[in-house]
Motif scaffolding. Structure first.
Motif, PDB file in Angstrom:
ATOM      1  N   ASP A  19      19.652   4.126 -20.866  1.00 38.55           N
ATOM      2  CA  ASP A  19      19.933   4.702 -22.089  1.00 38.55           C
ATOM      3  C   ASP A  19      20.937   5.754 -21.320  1.00 38.55           C
ATOM      4  OD1 ASP A  19      19.743   2.405 -23.368  1.00 38.55           O
ATOM      5  OD2 ASP A  19      17.647   3.091 -24.306  1.00 38.55           O
ATOM      6  N   ARG A  20      20.105   6.810 -20.930  1.00 41.15           N
ATOM      7  CA  ARG A  20      20.515   7.986 -20.100  1.00 41.15           C
ATOM      8  C   ARG A  20      21.620   7.845 -19.688  1.00 41.15           C
ATOM      9  NH1 ARG A  20      15.747  10.368 -18.268  1.00 41.15           N
ATOM     10  NH2 ARG A  20      17.102  12.705 -18.137  1.00 41.15           N
ATOM     11  N   ILE A  21      21.782   6.713 -18.631  1.00 37.78           N
ATOM     12  CA  ILE A  21      22.823   6.703 -17.806  1.00 37.78           C
ATOM     13  C   ILE A  21      24.164   6.022 -18.751  1.00 37.78           C
ATOM     14  CG2 ILE A  21      23.908   5.092 -15.919  1.00 37.78           C
ATOM     15  CD1 ILE A  21      22.026   7.367 -15.260  1.00 37.78           C
ATOM     16  N   THR A  22      23.715   5.012 -19.145  1.00 35.70           N
ATOM     17  CA  THR A  22      25.548   4.641 -20.015  1.00 35.70           C
ATOM     18  C   THR A  22      25.702   6.090 -21.118  1.00 35.70           C
ATOM     19  OG1 THR A  22      23.996   3.517 -21.878  1.00 35.70           O
ATOM     20  CG2 THR A  22      24.645   2.289 -20.281  1.00 35.70           C
ATOM     21  N   ALA A  23      24.821   6.816 -21.294  1.00 34.29           N
ATOM     22  CA  ALA A  23      25.395   7.393 -23.042  1.00 34.29           C
ATOM     23  C   ALA A  23      25.951   8.450 -21.798  1.00 34.29           C
ATOM     24  CB  ALA A  23      24.202   8.249 -23.239  1.00 34.29           C
ATOM     25  N   ALA A  24      25.772   8.993 -21.125  1.00 33.66           N
ATOM     26  CA  ALA A  24      26.152  10.256 -19.731  1.00 33.66           C
ATOM     27  C   ALA A  24      28.023   9.418 -19.670  1.00 33.66           C
ATOM     28  CB  ALA A  24      25.911  10.656 -18.696  1.00 33.66           C
ATOM     29  N   ILE A  25      27.801   8.388 -19.193  1.00 29.07           N
ATOM     30  CA  ILE A  25      29.190   7.953 -18.660  1.00 29.07           C
ATOM     31  C   ILE A  25      30.042   7.970 -20.294  1.00 29.07           C
ATOM     32  CG2 ILE A  25      30.371   5.521 -17.959  1.00 29.07           C
ATOM     33  CD1 ILE A  25      27.908   4.757 -16.368  1.00 29.07           C
ATOM     34  N   LYS A  26      29.236   7.523 -21.361  1.00 26.93           N
ATOM     35  CA  LYS A  26      30.763   7.464 -22.293  1.00 26.93           C
ATOM     36  C   LYS A  26      30.839   8.558 -23.037  1.00 26.93           C
ATOM     37  CE  LYS A  26      28.390   3.080 -24.135  1.00 26.93           C
ATOM     38  NZ  LYS A  26      26.671   2.441 -25.144  1.00 26.93           N
ATOM     39  N   ALA A  27      29.927   9.709 -23.055  1.00 26.11           N
ATOM     40  CA  ALA A  27      30.543  11.007 -22.331  1.00 26.11           C
ATOM     41  C   ALA A  27      31.363  11.360 -21.434  1.00 26.11           C
ATOM     42  CB  ALA A  27      28.602  11.960 -22.911  1.00 26.11           C
ATOM     43  N   HIS A  28      31.412  11.353 -20.358  1.00 25.63           N
ATOM     44  CA  HIS A  28      32.168  11.279 -19.503  1.00 25.63           C
ATOM     45  C   HIS A  28      33.474  11.392 -19.925  1.00 25.63           C
ATOM     46  CE1 HIS A  28      33.447  13.351 -15.863  1.00 25.63           C
ATOM     47  NE2 HIS A  28      34.044  12.232 -15.271  1.00 25.63           N
ATOM     48  N   ILE A  29      33.488   9.385 -20.528  1.00 26.37           N
ATOM     49  CA  ILE A  29      34.902   9.096 -20.239  1.00 26.37           C
ATOM     50  C   ILE A  29      35.658   9.821 -21.822  1.00 26.37           C
ATOM     51  CG2 ILE A  29      35.908   7.402 -21.580  1.00 26.37           C
ATOM     52  CD1 ILE A  29      33.988   5.232 -19.486  1.00 26.37           C
ATOM     53  N   ALA A  30      34.836  10.558 -22.723  1.00 24.46           N
ATOM     54  CA  ALA A  30      35.622  10.833 -23.938  1.00 24.46           C
ATOM     55  C   ALA A  30      35.898  12.311 -23.410  1.00 24.46           C
ATOM     56  CB  ALA A  30      34.122  10.829 -25.152  1.00 24.46           C
ATOM     57  N   LYS A  31      35.684  12.217 -22.514  1.00 18.59           N
ATOM     58  CA  LYS A  31      36.489  14.716 -22.340  1.00 18.59           C
ATOM     59  C   LYS A  31      37.700  14.196 -22.125  1.00 18.59           C
ATOM     60  CE  LYS A  31      32.050  16.021 -20.032  1.00 18.59           C
ATOM     61  NZ  LYS A  31      31.622  16.612 -18.533  1.00 18.59           N
ATOM     62  N   GLY A  32      38.505  13.008 -21.609  1.00 14.08           N
ATOM     63  CA  GLY A  32      39.886  12.907 -21.693  1.00 14.08           C
ATOM     64  C   GLY A  32      40.488  12.354 -21.051  1.00 14.08           C
ATOM     65  N   ASP A  77       0.954  -1.471   0.009  1.00 12.27           N
ATOM     66  CA  ASP A  77      -0.064   0.031  -0.032  1.00 12.27           C
ATOM     67  C   ASP A  77       0.893   1.318  -0.011  1.00 12.27           C
ATOM     68  OD1 ASP A  77       1.247  -0.343   2.505  1.00 12.27           O
ATOM     69  OD2 ASP A  77      -1.296   0.325   3.569  1.00 12.27           O
ATOM     70  N   ALA A  78       2.380   1.048   0.129  1.00 13.06           N
ATOM     71  CA  ALA A  78       3.121   2.606  -0.046  1.00 13.06           C
ATOM     72  C   ALA A  78       3.347   3.277  -1.752  1.00 13.06           C
ATOM     73  CB  ALA A  78       4.447   2.156  -0.420  1.00 13.06           C
ATOM     74  N   PRO A  79       2.822   4.674  -1.881  1.00 10.94           N
ATOM     75  CA  PRO A  79       1.780   5.313  -2.481  1.00 10.94           C
ATOM     76  C   PRO A  79       3.449   4.579  -3.643  1.00 10.94           C
ATOM     77  CG  PRO A  79       1.957   6.671  -0.825  1.00 10.94           C
ATOM     78  CD  PRO A  79       2.450   5.375  -0.201  1.00 10.94           C
ATOM     79  N   ALA A  80       2.667   5.291  -4.868  1.00  9.73           N
ATOM     80  CA  ALA A  80       4.095   4.928  -6.033  1.00  9.73           C
ATOM     81  C   ALA A  80       5.110   5.971  -6.250  1.00  9.73           C
ATOM     82  CB  ALA A  80       3.734   5.260  -7.296  1.00  9.73           C
ATOM     83  N   GLY A  81       5.246   7.366  -5.653  1.00  9.66           N
ATOM     84  CA  GLY A  81       6.318   8.012  -4.903  1.00  9.66           C
ATOM     85  C   GLY A  81       7.295   7.412  -4.012  1.00  9.66           C
ATOM     86  N   GLU A  82       6.874   6.298  -2.772  1.00  7.89           N
ATOM     87  CA  GLU A  82       8.080   6.008  -1.945  1.00  7.89           C
ATOM     88  C   GLU A  82       8.421   4.717  -2.380  1.00  7.89           C
ATOM     89  OE1 GLU A  82       5.883   6.028   1.779  1.00  7.89           O
ATOM     90  OE2 GLU A  82       4.818   7.980   1.514  1.00  7.89           O
ATOM     91  N   ARG A  83       7.599   3.820  -3.769  1.00 11.35           N
ATOM     92  CA  ARG A  83       8.518   2.907  -4.057  1.00 11.35           C
ATOM     93  C   ARG A  83       9.475   3.322  -4.347  1.00 11.35           C
ATOM     94  NH1 ARG A  83       2.648   1.036  -5.434  1.00 11.35           N
ATOM     95  NH2 ARG A  83       2.970   2.207  -6.900  1.00 11.35           N
ATOM     96  N   LEU A  84      10.738   1.746  -4.614  1.00 10.72           N
ATOM     97  CA  LEU A  84      12.106   1.821  -4.701  1.00 10.72           C
ATOM     98  C   LEU A  84      11.998   1.079  -6.354  1.00 10.72           C
ATOM     99  CD1 LEU A  84      13.703   3.186  -1.848  1.00 10.72           C
ATOM    100  CD2 LEU A  84      12.935   4.566  -3.470  1.00 10.72           C
ATOM    101  N   TYR A  85      12.433   0.994  -7.332  1.00 13.53           N
ATOM    102  CA  TYR A  85      12.927  -0.030  -7.843  1.00 13.53           C
ATOM    103  C   TYR A  85      14.639   0.095  -7.688  1.00 13.53           C
ATOM    104  CZ  TYR A  85      13.087   2.719 -12.050  1.00 13.53           C
ATOM    105  OH  TYR A  85      12.884   3.949 -12.974  1.00 13.53           O
ATOM    106  N   ARG A  86      15.068  -1.436  -8.841  1.00  7.87           N
ATOM    107  CA  ARG A  86      16.054  -0.942  -8.540  1.00  7.87           C
ATOM    108  C   ARG A  86      17.165  -1.266 -10.292  1.00  7.87           C
ATOM    109  NH1 ARG A  86      19.809  -6.587  -7.630  1.00  7.87           N
ATOM    110  NH2 ARG A  86      21.720  -5.514  -8.382  1.00  7.87           N
ATOM    111  N   MET A  87      17.384  -0.753 -10.760  1.00  2.82           N
ATOM    112  CA  MET A  87      17.791  -0.445 -12.378  1.00  2.82           C
ATOM    113  C   MET A  87      19.582  -0.877 -12.314  1.00  2.82           C
ATOM    114  SD  MET A  87      18.261   2.926 -14.499  1.00  2.82           S
ATOM    115  CE  MET A  87      16.769   2.571 -14.854  1.00  2.82           C
ATOM    116  N   PHE A  88      20.304  -1.589 -12.825  1.00  2.00           N
ATOM    117  CA  PHE A  88      21.885  -1.892 -12.336  1.00  2.00           C
ATOM    118  C   PHE A  88      22.458  -1.962 -14.416  1.00  2.00           C
ATOM    119  CE2 PHE A  88      20.074  -6.007 -11.425  1.00  2.00           C
ATOM    120  CZ  PHE A  88      20.826  -6.431 -12.547  1.00  2.00           C
ATOM    121  N   VAL A  89      23.565  -1.926 -14.138  1.00  3.15           N
ATOM    122  CA  VAL A  89      24.349  -1.535 -16.061  1.00  3.15           C
ATOM    123  C   VAL A  89      24.862  -2.652 -15.199  1.00  3.15           C
ATOM    124  CG1 VAL A  89      25.937  -0.540 -17.535  1.00  3.15           C
ATOM    125  CG2 VAL A  89      23.719   0.636 -16.367  1.00  3.15           C
TER     126      VAL A  89
END
Length: 169
Positions: free
Chosen positions: A76-89, A16-28
């Protein structure tokens, strides 16, 4: 060539926890990228393979999903940001890269916790890899476990409602 695998798994909270309080796990898992990393002179000569693992606890949106990617944090947003960060130098330390990736994850308001692993795969000939793992939490002024698991109730308490659903004190 990078190898990536991402999965989302719901975390257990009361039904019965409201949606804004429930968590899910995302991993790469096992994202392998070529990276200019290393503090030694010989490591500055060419990129080397690194394995990155990201494990996040993400707060569900209170908006209906409607099977629409716009209503969730996409890996996809997380992996794209990681790739962009690594590409900086060049980055000297795996610790720096791990901290930077944790910051990338926690930039998203729905992410409350991030565990990041960074491994160099071609440094030590007698080991499959060398690296580190860190954990970072979203900053809260109060006990993070309570604020992260029950944000709506916690916010109500701060407004004077003491967390009661009827708004009483």
């Amino acid at each position: 060539m990078s190898s990536e695998h991402a999965t989302v798994e719901r975390l257990t909270l009361p039904d019965d926890a409201p949606a804004g309080e429930r968590l899910y796990r995302m991993f790469v898992k096992d994202l392998v990228l070529q990276c200019n990393i290393g503090a030694y002179a010989h490591e500055r000569l060419r990129p080397q393979p690194v394995r990155i693992n990201v494990d996040m606890q993400v707060r569900e949106t209170s908006v209906p999903l409607n099977d629409d990617l716009a209503n969730v944090l996409s890996y996809d947003r997380i992996t794209a940001a990681i790739k962009a960060h690594i590409a900086k130098g060049h980055i000297n330390l795996v610790e720096t890269l791990a901290e930077d990736i944790a910051a990338i994850c926690l930039e998203h308001a729905s992410v409350v916790h991030a565990r990041i692993g960074v491994e160099k795969l071609a440094v030590e000939p007698n080991a499959a890899s060398v690296g580190i793992e860190i954990e970072r939490h979203r900053n809260h002024r109060h006990h993070p476990a309570i604020a992260e698991l029950f944000p709506l109730a916690f916010d109500a308490a701060l407004r004077g409602g003491r967390g009661r659903r009827d708004g009483g004190t």
